[in-house]
Design a protein around this motif. Structure first.
Motif, PDB file in Angstrom:
ATOM      1  N   ASN A   8       0.834  -1.199   0.000  1.00  0.00           N
ATOM      2  CA  ASN A   8       0.000   0.000   0.000  1.00  0.00           C
ATOM      3  C   ASN A   8       0.867   1.247   0.000  1.00  0.00           C
ATOM      4  OD1 ASN A   8      -2.471  -1.394   0.060  1.00  0.00           O
ATOM      5  ND2 ASN A   8      -2.163  -1.791   2.228  1.00  0.00           N
ATOM      6  N   THR A  10       2.083   4.878  -0.948  1.00  0.00           N
ATOM      7  CA  THR A  10       1.504   6.167  -1.324  1.00  0.00           C
ATOM      8  C   THR A  10       2.651   7.136  -1.584  1.00  0.00           C
ATOM      9  OG1 THR A  10      -0.378   5.760   0.116  1.00  0.00           O
ATOM     10  CG2 THR A  10      -0.058   8.006  -0.616  1.00  0.00           C
ATOM     11  N   GLU A  27      -3.036  13.544  -3.469  1.00  0.00           N
ATOM     12  CA  GLU A  27      -3.811  12.453  -4.028  1.00  0.00           C
ATOM     13  C   GLU A  27      -5.277  12.865  -4.082  1.00  0.00           C
ATOM     14  OE1 GLU A  27      -4.143   8.813  -1.648  1.00  0.00           O
ATOM     15  OE2 GLU A  27      -3.184   7.820  -3.338  1.00  0.00           O
ATOM     16  N   TYR A  41      -2.669  11.412  -8.851  1.00  0.00           N
ATOM     17  CA  TYR A  41      -1.675  12.243  -8.165  1.00  0.00           C
ATOM     18  C   TYR A  41      -1.527  13.547  -8.933  1.00  0.00           C
ATOM     19  CZ  TYR A  41      -0.071   8.409  -5.207  1.00  0.00           C
ATOM     20  OH  TYR A  41       0.023   7.416  -4.270  1.00  0.00           O
ATOM     21  N   ARG A  53      -3.011   5.710  -8.949  1.00  0.00           N
ATOM     22  CA  ARG A  53      -2.896   4.563  -8.045  1.00  0.00           C
ATOM     23  C   ARG A  53      -4.266   3.911  -7.944  1.00  0.00           C
ATOM     24  NH1 ARG A  53      -2.611   3.536  -1.908  1.00  0.00           N
ATOM     25  NH2 ARG A  53      -3.764   5.456  -1.615  1.00  0.00           N
TER      26      ARG A  53
END
Length: 82
Positions: A8, A10, A27, A41, A53
Motif C-alpha cells: 500500500n 503512497t 492524491e 496524483y 494509483r
C-alpha cells in the motif's frame, strides 16, 4: 524482508513533466468502482496529473484491518535512584 509492507505505497513526490523536477503531490479520488478505487496524483505547484494509483477492494480491507492494529507498547522505563 516482508513484501506486505510495500503493498500500500503512497507517493509524496513524483516527477512533474511540466515543472521538470520532482514535486510534492496530492492524491485525489478520481473514480469509485465496485471492486476498486482509482486515485490521481496531482503536482502541488502546477496541478498537472503526474500519476495514478488503484486500490482494490481486498487491498482496502487489508489496509483497514492493519490500521486497527496498534504497535506493542514497551514497558515504561524506570529511572534508577542514584
Amino acid at each position: 524482508m516482508n513484501q506486505q509492507q510495500f503493498e500500500n505505497f503512497t507517493a509524496s513526490s513524483l516527477y512533474c513533466e511540466k515543472c521538470k523536477t520532482a514535486m510534492p503531490v496530492r492524491e485525489r479520488l478520481l473514480l469509485v468502482l465496485p471492486d476498486r478505487e482509482i486515485f490521481d496524483y496531482l503536482c502541488t505547484e502546477c496541478g498537472s496529473s503526474v500519476g495514478r494509483r488503484e486500490i482494490t477492494a481486498g487491498e482496502k480491507l487489508m489496509a483497514q484491518a492493519g490500521a486497527g492494529r496498534h504497535p506493542r507498547r514497551s514497558a515504561g522505563l524506570h529511572q534508577l535512584a542514584p
